[in-house]
Design an enzyme around this catalytic site. Structure first.
Site, PDB file in Angstrom:
ATOM      1  N   TYR A 120      17.569  39.415 -48.800  1.00  0.00           N
ATOM      2  CA  TYR A 120      16.466  40.141 -48.184  1.00  0.00           C
ATOM      3  C   TYR A 120      15.949  41.137 -48.788  1.00  0.00           C
ATOM      4  CZ  TYR A 120      14.186  41.331 -43.902  1.00  0.00           C
ATOM      5  OH  TYR A 120      13.057  41.527 -42.683  1.00  0.00           O
ATOM      6  N   LYS A 158      11.735  47.725 -44.256  1.00  0.00           N
ATOM      7  CA  LYS A 158      12.286  47.608 -43.005  1.00  0.00           C
ATOM      8  C   LYS A 158      12.944  49.010 -42.694  1.00  0.00           C
ATOM      9  CE  LYS A 158      10.910  43.506 -41.157  1.00  0.00           C
ATOM     10  NZ  LYS A 158       9.391  43.298 -40.900  1.00  0.00           N
TER      11      LYS A 158
HETATM   12  P1  NAP Z   1       5.056  34.734 -39.123  1.00  0.00           P
HETATM   13  O1  NAP Z   1       4.760  33.877 -37.927  1.00  0.00           O
HETATM   14  O2  NAP Z   1       5.009  34.199 -40.527  1.00  0.00           O
HETATM   15  O3  NAP Z   1       4.371  36.297 -39.277  1.00  0.00           O
HETATM   16  C1  NAP Z   1       4.194  36.987 -40.147  1.00  0.00           C
HETATM   17  C2  NAP Z   1       2.802  37.468 -40.092  1.00  0.00           C
HETATM   18  O4  NAP Z   1       2.470  38.501 -40.932  1.00  0.00           O
HETATM   19  C3  NAP Z   1       1.726  36.347 -40.463  1.00  0.00           C
HETATM   20  O5  NAP Z   1       0.725  36.251 -39.288  1.00  0.00           O
HETATM   21  C4  NAP Z   1       1.113  36.941 -41.701  1.00  0.00           C
HETATM   22  O6  NAP Z   1       0.039  36.128 -42.080  1.00  0.00           O
HETATM   23  C5  NAP Z   1       1.035  38.320 -41.369  1.00  0.00           C
HETATM   24  N1  NAP Z   1       0.743  39.017 -42.665  1.00  0.00           N
HETATM   25  C6  NAP Z   1       1.351  39.027 -43.917  1.00  0.00           C
HETATM   26  N2  NAP Z   1       0.603  39.589 -44.793  1.00  0.00           N
HETATM   27  C7  NAP Z   1      -0.554  40.114 -44.164  1.00  0.00           C
HETATM   28  C8  NAP Z   1      -1.422  40.988 -44.504  1.00  0.00           C
HETATM   29  N3  NAP Z   1      -1.618  41.447 -45.565  1.00  0.00           N
HETATM   30  N4  NAP Z   1      -2.327  41.241 -43.450  1.00  0.00           N
HETATM   31  C9  NAP Z   1      -2.377  40.801 -42.262  1.00  0.00           C
HETATM   32  N5  NAP Z   1      -1.303  40.264 -41.859  1.00  0.00           N
HETATM   33  C10 NAP Z   1      -0.368  39.526 -42.946  1.00  0.00           C
HETATM   34  O7  NAP Z   1       6.608  35.100 -39.052  1.00  0.00           O
HETATM   35  P2  NAP Z   1       7.308  36.238 -38.070  1.00  0.00           P
HETATM   36  O8  NAP Z   1       8.931  35.690 -38.339  1.00  0.00           O
HETATM   37  O9  NAP Z   1       7.025  35.939 -36.750  1.00  0.00           O
HETATM   38  O10 NAP Z   1       7.297  37.725 -38.523  1.00  0.00           O
HETATM   39  C11 NAP Z   1       6.851  38.644 -37.717  1.00  0.00           C
HETATM   40  C12 NAP Z   1       7.436  39.855 -37.813  1.00  0.00           C
HETATM   41  O11 NAP Z   1       8.970  39.629 -37.676  1.00  0.00           O
HETATM   42  C13 NAP Z   1       7.634  40.326 -39.216  1.00  0.00           C
HETATM   43  O12 NAP Z   1       7.704  41.777 -39.378  1.00  0.00           O
HETATM   44  C14 NAP Z   1       9.090  39.802 -39.574  1.00  0.00           C
HETATM   45  O13 NAP Z   1       9.660  40.514 -40.845  1.00  0.00           O
HETATM   46  C15 NAP Z   1       9.857  40.165 -38.415  1.00  0.00           C
HETATM   47  N6  NAP Z   1      10.944  39.731 -38.047  1.00  0.00           N
HETATM   48  C16 NAP Z   1      11.139  38.185 -38.411  1.00  0.00           C
HETATM   49  C17 NAP Z   1      12.376  37.718 -38.058  1.00  0.00           C
HETATM   50  C18 NAP Z   1      12.886  36.142 -38.425  1.00  0.00           C
HETATM   51  O14 NAP Z   1      13.760  35.797 -38.506  1.00  0.00           O
HETATM   52  N7  NAP Z   1      11.759  35.413 -38.310  1.00  0.00           N
HETATM   53  C19 NAP Z   1      13.497  38.546 -37.719  1.00  0.00           C
HETATM   54  C20 NAP Z   1      13.473  39.870 -37.690  1.00  0.00           C
HETATM   55  C21 NAP Z   1      12.091  40.476 -37.675  1.00  0.00           C
HETATM   56  P3  NAP Z   1       0.005  35.311 -43.208  1.00  0.00           P
HETATM   57  O15 NAP Z   1       0.870  33.963 -42.748  1.00  0.00           O
HETATM   58  O16 NAP Z   1      -1.274  34.922 -43.606  1.00  0.00           O
HETATM   59  O17 NAP Z   1       0.692  35.768 -44.444  1.00  0.00           O
END
Ligand code: NAP
Length: 256
Positions: A156, A163
């Site tokens: 990570y 984070k």
């Molecule tokens: P996701 O569907 O891939 O969402 C991540 C989003 O961030 C995507 O829409 C992505 O767009 C966007 N992003 C990245 N760079 C960007 C930029 N420069 N400007 C605007 N948007 C941008 O994945 P997710 O898992 O739902 O993630 C959402 C949040 O939850 C994140 O903060 C992640 O760290 C957090 N989280 C996830 C998990 C997990 O296990 N999935 C657990 C805890 C926390 P692009 O696809 O174009 O890059």
């Protein structure tokens, strides 16, 4: 009457229907909120627009959060179209793939800046633009984090450090914006299969490890994050601010 009837929410971070931001959007829509969406580029627009239009969203705008002018445009449009805002969801993170597999000690300056900019600084920038639209509306701002900020989760890496900065920002922003009645919180979610998590090496092992060791003996799903977001962003969470709430089947409490 829905819990969010009459509320307006802007959602940053929908990439597809598996995104955590999408599960939050569905929960908000079911409770009567009006939603606006942003997407990070043309490729994503093709996926985000049909989803957003499917739940009646009228405002769907491009926004790469590393670009100040795009952030300004989004909030300019929200001011023009809505005049005010009740809820901001920040569900955005990014790090170079090699920084999520190489040893942390090899993190480059550029990789560190990029992860911090997209995953932590963007939250401050979005909150700053949202706050003037939220005054006198009991606004709520929510971001997404992961326990790699608190403990070492192999691979990570730089994202854990970003984070940690994000979670500290939740507290500082809660302090800044509290006098205006605006609450700022984070959900620390357990691992969920999404586009972003697919970039973390060994993600499958993380899922397995959690389901074996978490008190609830299972993983979580995005819908469960949506329900907690609903609590935090509705009147049910009216006295909660500056918090990082774990939605992780209890995994974070385990020592051994
Ligand atoms: P996701 O569907 O891939 O969402 C991540 C989003 O961030 C995507 O829409 C992505 O767009 C966007 N992003 C990245 N760079 C960007 C930029 N420069 N400007 C605007 N948007 C941008 O994945 P997710 O898992 O739902 O993630 C959402 C949040 O939850 C994140 O903060 C992640 O760290 C957090 N989280 C996830 C998990 C997990 O296990 N999935 C657990 C805890 C926390 P692009 O696809 O174009 O890059």
């Amino acid at each position: 009457m829905g819990l969010l009837e009459g509320k307006k929410a802007v959602i940053f971070g929908v990439a597809n229907d598996r995104s955590i931001a999408w599960a939050i959007s569905e929960a908000f829509h079911a409770e009567g909120a009006e939603l606006a969406f942003t997407y990070a580029g043309e490729v994503l627009e093709k996926r985000v627009r049909p989803l957003a239009e499917g739940i009646g969203a009228r405002i769907i705008l491009p926004c790469d959060v590393t670009k100040d002018e795009e952030i300004e445009k989004v909030f300019g449009t929200l001011k023009q179209e809505w005049g005010s805002l009740d809820i901001l969801i920040h569900a955005i993170a990014f790090a170079n793939k090699e920084d999520l597999s190489n040893p942390y000690v090899q993190t480059s300056r550029q990789g560190f800046h990029l992860a911090m900019d997209v995953s932590a600084y963007s939250f401050i920038a979005l909150a700053r633009h949202a706050a003037p639209l939220m005054e006198d509306r009991k606004g709520s701002i929510l971001t997404m984090t992961y326990m790699g900020s608190e403990k070492v989760i192999p691979n990570y890496n730089v994202m854990g450090v970003a984070k940690a900065a994000l979670e500290a920002s939740v507290r500082y922003l809660a302090h800044d914006l509290g006098p205006k009645g605006i609450r700022v919180n984070a959900i620390s979610a357990g691992p969920i299969r999404t586009l972003a998590s697919a970039g973390i090496s060994g993600f499958k092992d993380m899922l397995h490890y959690v389901s074996e060791r978490a008190p609830l003996k299972r993983n979580i799903d995005a819908e469960e994050v949506g329900k907690t977001a609903l609590y935090l962003c509705s009147d049910w969470g009216s006295a909660v601010t500056g918090e990082v709430i774990h939605v992780d089947a209890g995994y974070n409490i385990m020592g051994m």
